[in-house]
Design a protein around this motif. Structure first.
Motif: not given
Length: 313
Positions: A206-215
């Motif tokens: 989840q921490g990595v996803l918050q740093r990647l483009p939203k979709d």
């Protein structure tokens, strides 16, 4: 003390390395296996598995690269910490063993020790084993601090995200790539007993996803299953064909629980799983590099070391 599992440094070392793995009561949890019976079991299983394992290692250069990579991580860490600090590679299952690293540190005159787990997410099968060996080896001789996990550390997440972004640049349209976080699996029974590993893997993802483009398309799966018991699911080996059936054509595998390239990233992810993905119909399959000697990662570890050392004061 950079704590990790280690790996065989030659094809001849594969079988004794496997013996060490199966001797570890934290890693292989069969209560009635004690003393002579466990030693016999470890030698028997290692002898049976060694030919196949040697073949796998021969396909990635004849040895595990984890030793040199951990040494490189240590040099980066020393650079970030500055004068007065020295790093030691300390492995659970192969040379240099944790006890030998502690002896060397004491011989060098080290006045404090900080054990640094290279397992970002805490797991009783690996982290607990390493720190048990470390505490036993130190035995109160010098002050000991511990960095035993950092699944949500912002700098660690920044460094892991940097490897994902770098790998996504290999694709013409990164926003259409399915990012598959693949973590080392563990038996479900471990999680039922309260082990936080799965929860901490989820926090890292989840921490990595918050740093990647939203979709950004993504999913999480688990690899490296051994034995007949039920492991965390979905298994990466099954999840890739399932993604292909859903119409996924481009996949980037991210080694989310591994900070160094070794047999699970270089062979399982890059060779075995690549073949499975291509056979299932995935047209483009890439694997992000492990953190290895990433400067951002060394910076994160340096800060964690200083914080742990301050707790000794």
């Amino acid at each position: 003390m950079l704590l990790n599992l280690g790996g065989p440094d030659s094809l001849e070392a594969v079988e004794p390395y496997l013996v060490n793995l199966f001797l570890d009561p934290f890693l292989i949890r069969i209560p009635f296996l004690r003393g002579f019976l466990r030693r016999w079991f470890a030698r028997w299983v290692a002898r049976r598995r060694a030919p196949h394992a040697r073949q796998l290692y021969s396909e990635i250069g004849g040895r595990s690269p984890i030793g040199p990579l951990t040494e490189s991580q240590g040099r980066r860490l020393e650079e970030e910490l500055g004068p007065g600090y020295k790093s030691y590679v300390a492995f659970s299952a192969w040379r240099p063993y944790i006890k030998d690293a502690v002896e060397q540190a004491r011989a060098d005159g080290c006045q404090k020790l900080v054990g640094v787990s290279l397992y970002p997410q805490w797991c009783s099968a690996t982290t607990e084993s390493a720190f048990h060996d470390l505490r036993k080896s130190v035995n109160g001789a010098v002050p000991l601090a511990e960095v035993d996990r950092y699944p949500e550390d912002p700098q660690y997440l920044d460094s892991l995200t940097s490897t994902v972004r770098e790998a996504l640049r290999r694709f013409e349209k990164p926003e259409q790539v399915h990012v598959l976080f693949s973590a080392h699996g563990v038996p479900q029974s471990l999680i039922r007993r309260g082990d936080p590993y799965q929860s901490e893997i989820n926090k890292t993802v989840q921490g990595v996803l918050q740093r990647l483009p939203k979709d950004q398309p993504w999913s999480l799966s688990y690899q490296s299953k051994v034995g007949p018991v039920k492991w965390l699911e979905p298994a990466t080996i099954d999840h890739l064909p399932a993604l292909a059936k859903q119409g996924v054509k481009q996949v980037l595998v991210v080694p989310v629980a591994f900070v160094s390239d070794h047999i699970e990233t270089l062979h399982e992810q890059r060779i075995l799983l690549r073949g499975i993905a291509q056979k299932a119909g995935i047209e483009r399959y890439e694997v992000a590099n492990a953190l290895n000697d990433c400067r951002l990662f060394a910076r994160a570890l340096a800060r964690l070391v200083r914080e742990a050392e301050a707790r000794l004061s």
